[in-house]
Design a protein around this motif. Structure first.
Motif, PDB file in Angstrom:
ATOM      1  N   PRO A  71       0.809  -1.216   0.000  1.00 37.69           N
ATOM      2  CA  PRO A  71       0.000   0.000   0.000  1.00 37.69           C
ATOM      3  C   PRO A  71       0.851   1.280   0.000  1.00 37.69           C
ATOM      4  CG  PRO A  71      -0.474  -1.325   1.954  1.00 37.69           C
ATOM      5  CD  PRO A  71       0.546  -2.042   1.170  1.00 37.69           C
ATOM      6  N   LEU A  72       2.038   1.227   0.598  1.00 39.14           N
ATOM      7  CA  LEU A  72       2.917   2.403   0.536  1.00 39.14           C
ATOM      8  C   LEU A  72       3.359   2.675  -0.896  1.00 39.14           C
ATOM      9  CD1 LEU A  72       5.163   2.026   3.714  1.00 39.14           C
ATOM     10  CD2 LEU A  72       3.495   3.830   3.252  1.00 39.14           C
ATOM     11  N   ALA A  73       3.618   1.623  -1.651  1.00 37.11           N
ATOM     12  CA  ALA A  73       3.998   1.799  -3.052  1.00 37.11           C
ATOM     13  C   ALA A  73       2.858   2.415  -3.854  1.00 37.11           C
ATOM     14  CB  ALA A  73       4.411   0.455  -3.658  1.00 37.11           C
ATOM     15  N   VAL A  74       1.644   1.968  -3.601  1.00 37.45           N
ATOM     16  CA  VAL A  74       0.492   2.557  -4.296  1.00 37.45           C
ATOM     17  C   VAL A  74       0.311   4.000  -3.856  1.00 37.45           C
ATOM     18  CG1 VAL A  74      -2.007   2.431  -4.597  1.00 37.45           C
ATOM     19  CG2 VAL A  74      -0.634   0.356  -4.708  1.00 37.45           C
ATOM     20  N   SER A  75       0.477   4.254  -2.570  1.00 39.55           N
ATOM     21  CA  SER A  75       0.396   5.629  -2.071  1.00 39.55           C
ATOM     22  C   SER A  75       1.425   6.510  -2.772  1.00 39.55           C
ATOM     23  CB  SER A  75       0.622   5.639  -0.554  1.00 39.55           C
ATOM     24  OG  SER A  75       0.696   6.947  -0.072  1.00 39.55           O
ATOM     25  N   LEU A  76       2.618   6.008  -2.936  1.00 40.10           N
ATOM     26  CA  LEU A  76       3.675   6.744  -3.629  1.00 40.10           C
ATOM     27  C   LEU A  76       3.281   7.005  -5.080  1.00 40.10           C
ATOM     28  CD1 LEU A  76       6.595   7.872  -3.716  1.00 40.10           C
ATOM     29  CD2 LEU A  76       7.363   5.549  -4.194  1.00 40.10           C
ATOM     30  N   SER A  77       2.673   6.039  -5.721  1.00 40.75           N
ATOM     31  CA  SER A  77       2.343   6.185  -7.137  1.00 40.75           C
ATOM     32  C   SER A  77       1.172   7.138  -7.382  1.00 40.75           C
ATOM     33  CB  SER A  77       2.060   4.828  -7.778  1.00 40.75           C
ATOM     34  OG  SER A  77       0.825   4.319  -7.341  1.00 40.75           O
ATOM     35  N   VAL A  78       0.268   7.298  -6.419  1.00 41.97           N
ATOM     36  CA  VAL A  78      -0.888   8.176  -6.623  1.00 41.97           C
ATOM     37  C   VAL A  78      -0.697   9.560  -6.013  1.00 41.97           C
ATOM     38  CG1 VAL A  78      -2.486   6.227  -6.794  1.00 41.97           C
ATOM     39  CG2 VAL A  78      -2.166   7.359  -4.587  1.00 41.97           C
ATOM     40  N   ILE A  85       2.267  12.236   0.058  1.00 44.46           N
ATOM     41  CA  ILE A  85       2.828  10.929   0.396  1.00 44.46           C
ATOM     42  C   ILE A  85       2.782  10.712   1.899  1.00 44.46           C
ATOM     43  CG2 ILE A  85       4.957   9.560   0.436  1.00 44.46           C
ATOM     44  CD1 ILE A  85       5.652  10.953  -2.257  1.00 44.46           C
ATOM     45  N   GLY A  86       3.113  11.738   2.663  1.00 44.43           N
ATOM     46  CA  GLY A  86       3.091  11.631   4.122  1.00 44.43           C
ATOM     47  C   GLY A  86       1.704  11.342   4.657  1.00 44.43           C
ATOM     48  N   VAL A  87       0.723  12.092   4.176  1.00 44.66           N
ATOM     49  CA  VAL A  87      -0.657  11.914   4.656  1.00 44.66           C
ATOM     50  C   VAL A  87      -1.180  10.533   4.288  1.00 44.66           C
ATOM     51  CG1 VAL A  87      -3.043  12.697   4.320  1.00 44.66           C
ATOM     52  CG2 VAL A  87      -1.231  14.363   4.705  1.00 44.66           C
ATOM     53  N   TRP A  88      -1.074  10.174   2.997  1.00 42.33           N
ATOM     54  CA  TRP A  88      -1.585   8.871   2.567  1.00 42.33           C
ATOM     55  C   TRP A  88      -0.738   7.732   3.114  1.00 42.33           C
ATOM     56  CZ3 TRP A  88      -6.285   8.153   1.342  1.00 42.33           C
ATOM     57  CH2 TRP A  88      -7.016   9.159   0.731  1.00 42.33           C
ATOM     58  N   ALA A  91      -1.809   7.265   6.733  1.00 42.67           N
ATOM     59  CA  ALA A  91      -3.145   6.659   6.741  1.00 42.67           C
ATOM     60  C   ALA A  91      -3.053   5.175   6.379  1.00 42.67           C
ATOM     61  CB  ALA A  91      -4.062   7.391   5.762  1.00 42.67           C
ATOM     62  N   THR A  92      -2.237   4.870   5.386  1.00 42.20           N
ATOM     63  CA  THR A  92      -2.028   3.488   4.969  1.00 42.20           C
ATOM     64  C   THR A  92      -1.443   2.653   6.100  1.00 42.20           C
ATOM     65  OG1 THR A  92      -1.735   4.092   2.663  1.00 42.20           O
ATOM     66  CG2 THR A  92      -0.717   2.057   3.356  1.00 42.20           C
ATOM     67  N   LEU A  93      -0.420   3.198   6.764  1.00 44.54           N
ATOM     68  CA  LEU A  93       0.209   2.455   7.858  1.00 44.54           C
ATOM     69  C   LEU A  93      -0.775   2.189   8.986  1.00 44.54           C
ATOM     70  CD1 LEU A  93       3.753   4.063   8.165  1.00 44.54           C
ATOM     71  CD2 LEU A  93       3.140   1.838   7.195  1.00 44.54           C
ATOM     72  N   VAL A  94      -1.541   3.193   9.359  1.00 42.50           N
ATOM     73  CA  VAL A  94      -2.503   3.019  10.450  1.00 42.50           C
ATOM     74  C   VAL A  94      -3.514   1.932  10.089  1.00 42.50           C
ATOM     75  CG1 VAL A  94      -4.399   4.142  11.690  1.00 42.50           C
ATOM     76  CG2 VAL A  94      -2.215   5.333  11.406  1.00 42.50           C
ATOM     77  N   LEU A  95      -4.073   2.016   8.876  1.00 42.50           N
ATOM     78  CA  LEU A  95      -5.056   1.017   8.461  1.00 42.50           C
ATOM     79  C   LEU A  95      -4.440  -0.371   8.348  1.00 42.50           C
ATOM     80  CD1 LEU A  95      -6.984   3.060   5.758  1.00 42.50           C
ATOM     81  CD2 LEU A  95      -7.831   2.352   8.009  1.00 42.50           C
ATOM     82  N   GLN A  96      -3.234  -0.433   7.809  1.00 41.62           N
ATOM     83  CA  GLN A  96      -2.589  -1.725   7.636  1.00 41.62           C
ATOM     84  C   GLN A  96      -2.211  -2.341   8.986  1.00 41.62           C
ATOM     85  OE1 GLN A  96      -2.966  -3.467   5.312  1.00 41.62           O
ATOM     86  NE2 GLN A  96      -1.196  -4.497   4.528  1.00 41.62           N
ATOM     87  N   LEU A  97      -1.678  -1.547   9.891  1.00 39.47           N
ATOM     88  CA  LEU A  97      -1.327  -2.073  11.213  1.00 39.47           C
ATOM     89  C   LEU A  97      -2.578  -2.537  11.960  1.00 39.47           C
ATOM     90  CD1 LEU A  97       1.480   0.419  12.241  1.00 39.47           C
ATOM     91  CD2 LEU A  97       1.754  -1.998  11.655  1.00 39.47           C
ATOM     92  N   PHE A  98      -3.671  -1.797  11.809  1.00 38.01           N
ATOM     93  CA  PHE A  98      -4.933  -2.214  12.413  1.00 38.01           C
ATOM     94  C   PHE A  98      -5.397  -3.537  11.799  1.00 38.01           C
ATOM     95  CE2 PHE A  98      -9.609  -2.293  12.324  1.00 38.01           C
ATOM     96  CZ  PHE A  98      -9.856  -2.341  13.682  1.00 38.01           C
TER      97      PHE A  98
END
Length: 142
Positions: A71-78, A85-88, A91-98
């Motif tokens: 998801p970080l790679a997708v966040s980077l690409s969009v 990148i920081g915001v997404w 958000a990605t890390l929080v959702l993924q860790l959850f």
């Protein structure tokens, strides 16, 4: 030679390369943060188990790294800026860790089996975490 340096391609590279490096460094920093948080939040200590030669823990933690990176790679690409990148990324890390934590809770007993070195438990855990990573990445891509 001066004509080559003045070409649009070289100028685009000269202006875009530092931006790309900044984006990549931020994404790697987010990956390191996510991996550190995961290691801190898990009930078992995978890094210590890996140092002891536990292959199941290594497989499980490798899956976590890939699961965070997708998801970080997708966040980077969009994303279009470091802030984006920081915001997404966060958000990605929080959702993924959850999601990882939920998977750990649903697949009860797997941490103990991983501590005992059972590869099959680690592979199942990795598959579940990669599945959540792919779904989250698709949600990010829209």
């Amino acid at each position: 030679m001066p004509d080559i340096l003045a070409s649009p391609e070289i100028q685009a590279f000269a202006s875009g390369f530092p931006v790309m490096i900044g984006h990549v460094l931020l994404t790697f920093a987010l990956l390191a943060l996510g991996a550190t948080l995961y290691a801190w939040l898990t009930p078992w200590k995978e890094i210590a188990l890996i140092r002891e030669g536990n292959a199941a823990a290594s497989v499980a933690f490798g899956g976590v790294l890939i699961g965070l990176a997708i998801p970080l790679a997708v966040s980077l690409s969009v994303s279009t800026s470091l802030r984006d990148i920081g915001v997404w990324g966060i958000a990605t890390l929080v959702l993924q860790l959850f999601a990882f934590r939920v998977v750990d809770l649903i697949l009860t007993g797997l941490p103990q089996r991983i501590q005992e070195g059972e590869i099959s438990a680690a592979v199942l855990l990795v598959a579940a975490k990669l599945a959540t990573a792919l779904i989250l990445a698709a949600a990010l891509a829209g």
